[in-house]
Design a protein around this motif. Sequence first.
Motif, PDB file in Angstrom:
ATOM      1  N   UNK A  47       0.824  -1.205   0.000  1.00 33.08           N
ATOM      2  CA  UNK A  47       0.000   0.000   0.000  1.00 33.08           C
ATOM      3  C   UNK A  47       0.866   1.267   0.000  1.00 33.08           C
ATOM      4  N   UNK A  48       1.939   1.233   0.856  1.00 35.42           N
ATOM      5  CA  UNK A  48       2.830   2.401   0.950  1.00 35.42           C
ATOM      6  C   UNK A  48       3.590   2.598  -0.363  1.00 35.42           C
ATOM      7  N   UNK A  49       4.016   1.469  -0.970  1.00 34.50           N
ATOM      8  CA  UNK A  49       4.718   1.565  -2.264  1.00 34.50           C
ATOM      9  C   UNK A  49       3.856   2.279  -3.307  1.00 34.50           C
ATOM     10  N   UNK A  50       2.571   1.930  -3.323  1.00 38.41           N
ATOM     11  CA  UNK A  50       1.660   2.552  -4.307  1.00 38.41           C
ATOM     12  C   UNK A  50       1.546   4.054  -4.058  1.00 38.41           C
ATOM     13  N   UNK A  79       9.569  10.839   3.687  1.00 41.84           N
ATOM     14  CA  UNK A  79       9.205  10.224   4.983  1.00 41.84           C
ATOM     15  C   UNK A  79       8.618   8.825   4.816  1.00 41.84           C
ATOM     16  N   UNK A  80       7.809   8.672   3.753  1.00 35.81           N
ATOM     17  CA  UNK A  80       7.215   7.348   3.521  1.00 35.81           C
ATOM     18  C   UNK A  80       8.280   6.323   3.146  1.00 35.81           C
ATOM     19  N   UNK A  81       9.264   6.737   2.357  1.00 33.67           N
ATOM     20  CA  UNK A  81      10.362   5.826   2.010  1.00 33.67           C
ATOM     21  C   UNK A  81      11.138   5.379   3.260  1.00 33.67           C
ATOM     22  N   UNK A  82      11.357   6.334   4.189  1.00 32.15           N
ATOM     23  CA  UNK A  82      12.080   5.995   5.433  1.00 32.15           C
ATOM     24  C   UNK A  82      11.318   4.941   6.240  1.00 32.15           C
ATOM     25  N   UNK A  83       9.994   5.126   6.350  1.00 29.93           N
ATOM     26  CA  UNK A  83       9.175   4.142   7.080  1.00 29.93           C
ATOM     27  C   UNK A  83       9.205   2.781   6.383  1.00 29.93           C
ATOM     28  N   UNK A  89       5.785  10.198  -6.582  1.00 38.36           N
ATOM     29  CA  UNK A  89       6.935  10.407  -7.470  1.00 38.36           C
ATOM     30  C   UNK A  89       6.487  10.750  -8.889  1.00 38.36           C
ATOM     31  N   UNK A  90       5.362  10.178  -9.323  1.00 37.15           N
ATOM     32  CA  UNK A  90       4.836  10.527 -10.650  1.00 37.15           C
ATOM     33  C   UNK A  90       4.535  12.018 -10.735  1.00 37.15           C
ATOM     34  N   UNK A  91       4.077  12.542  -9.607  1.00 36.37           N
ATOM     35  CA  UNK A  91       3.758  13.966  -9.534  1.00 36.37           C
ATOM     36  C   UNK A  91       4.962  14.789  -9.075  1.00 36.37           C
ATOM     37  N   UNK A  92       6.138  14.098  -9.029  1.00 36.66           N
ATOM     38  CA  UNK A  92       7.407  14.730  -8.665  1.00 36.66           C
ATOM     39  C   UNK A  92       7.349  15.393  -7.284  1.00 36.66           C
ATOM     40  N   UNK A  93       6.566  14.776  -6.380  1.00 30.80           N
ATOM     41  CA  UNK A  93       6.451  15.288  -5.002  1.00 30.80           C
ATOM     42  C   UNK A  93       7.426  14.522  -4.100  1.00 30.80           C
TER      43      UNK A  93
END
Length: 725
Positions: free
Chosen positions: A677-680, A696-700, A686-690
């Motif tokens: 779910x987090x990967x999605x 923070x989500x990548x760290x979790x 990232x698609x929206x270049x945000x």
Amino acid sequence: MAVQDRYRAQNCVLTISLLVSNNLKTIRKCLESIKPLLQQVPSQLVAVDTIGSAQSDGSLAVAREYTDEIIHFDWCNDFAAARNTGLKAARGEWFLFLDDDEWFDDVSELVTFFNDSQARQKYRTLSYLKRDYLDLAGRHFQENAQMRCVRLTPQTSFHSRVHEGLEPLHLPLKETKAFVHHYGYVGGRGKKKVARNEQLLEAGLKTDPQDFHLWAQLVAGIGRSTATDRKMVKQKARAGLNNFLATDTPRYDDYRNAFTLVGYLMSTALLDEKWTEILQLQAEFLPKFTLTQYEACILDAMLFQAHQKLKQPNKAQTCLDDYLLKYAWLQAHQQEYSMQQSFYFKTLVSVTNEVGMLRALFAEALKDQNYQRILHYLELIPWAEDAGVKQQLLPFVLRALYFEENSHALQQLLGLLQNAAGKLPVIFGKTVSELKQQDDIEDTKLTQLLARTESKDPYILVQRALAAQGSLAFTQRLKDLRKQKVTCEVPYEEFFWLLCANGIDPDFAVAPLNQDVWVLTVASLVGKYATQKDELPAVITQIENVWQDTSRKELLLASLRRSYIYREDTLLSELLPQLRPYAQNILHYAQALYLPELFAGEPSRLLPGEVRFGVYLERALGERDAGNLDLYFANLRWGLDCYEAAKKLVERLLKEYEGQQVEQQQVNAELLRLGNQVKAQILELLKNRQTAQARPLLAELQELLPQDENVQQLQALCQAIEAQA
């Protein structure tokens, strides 16, 4: 020359009379067994031929090898007549008879007696034992004394055509331990004999309905196992008693046999649970009898059962009191006892039945809380008999003393139980220890009661020390115990707990014991906590803190821990901390006894099963700590192969880790679902270049799935987007 010819006609001490029938398999054994008598005592052997040469199976020829005095008797279904034929030919001072299917085991005691002229003049009757075997292997038998040897008088003769006996019999009686073997009633042959005897008895009673010996034998042989049998017993016993009551001048033996008929009527009523009928029979017949002490015991035993069932405790107690009085008289007058007793109702006149009656009365008294009724018998109980008496009756008596708080009676009991040196039997301490573990007994109260008695017995000294804890007298009590060198062996194991509870190393009280005694003591120490499981961890810690390291300490700790961790009601969370210490206790104890090389690699089969299990258990726990679950499981299973008693424990441990694995799999699956779910979410950002929101989500996600390649790819993508910016 036949063996019998060794006797001197002018000085014949012993005549042996033998009925010869067709018992070729046993007659030589019989004659060989009496050969020492024929050779070493001036004696005469008379063989009474009841078959005739033409019908003999060879037994008669065997008899001729041992005697020339063979008298033919034309068989007429009358054993007494056949016996009297041999008796008439007797020239001995003494007369002994037996059958050709019986043989003595050893006649040396008889040889000694008959060669002692003073003994022969002193006694008038001699008894030997007869073992009637119940199986061909000879493992089970009934043993009864036989009055089959008498000093001859002109009045000596045999009576009754079957189950015949010598009359009259006179005191004093010489009781011997010599015995004959008899297999005559084993198997099919026994059934034939019983049927033959019944026919002879019935025929004899038709001829002489006032032969009450025949009536008693007939009734005794019917059996009482079925309602039909019991009905027949009643009919025959009544018929015999009617003839007895019609007799003008009954003989002494007639009264004895008539009482036997009354006894069988009562015994059938007992089996039919007709309790009032027993009392009616007493009222109907017993006023007509003057009972011997032996018969009075039989009557008291039956009436006691009836009164017990009818809930008449006072009357039951009266019967028991009379029984004890009469039985004590019999035991004090062994000669009269031997002459009065018979095989009828023999089990009712015995220490076993005496104790059984006391137990029954005591059990009812406890229910009614009538403790004085129990204490009434304090000095009447046969304490001097075997340990079984004490084992069965002490619990009742001690409970009564406890609830009555009767120190004086307790002091009496100690005096009755202790030996000349003032020492109490071990069973006393064992019984007290068992009582202390019962719910309705207050341990401290019972200890205080015992501590008030005067005795130098070690068990009482331990009780005094227990009662003195926390007082100034405690130190002196310990000195008394050490002075007497009291150990912790059964039944003084409370001394061990006393020492530990007061922070005293118990080794001085354990070291003097040999290994076998210590093993028994350990079993008793562990047994104390059979119903106090929750206290065991604290007790184990206490022992570890006060007792120096010894192999005996290790054995006790291993045993205590075993009793704790093998219990199914011990939670896994409770037993897991005890597993490694348990294994170490086992190994430390065993290593003091066995060579080190026996423990290496695969433990030697020379080691006890539990020791080998301990080796594998310790290895398994090491593998578990290292995270090697496969080896953990393998060692547990290898250990189980050595020690079946650990089966449930091992199964619980395996299930625990299997459960953990299933739980981990479930956790992993949930983590994967959340991770996806987090990967999605990150991909969408990232698609929206945000990238700032994605970081923070990548760290979790990195913490959640540290080995996941997708996480690493997402991190690289995030970095690339940031570089382009």
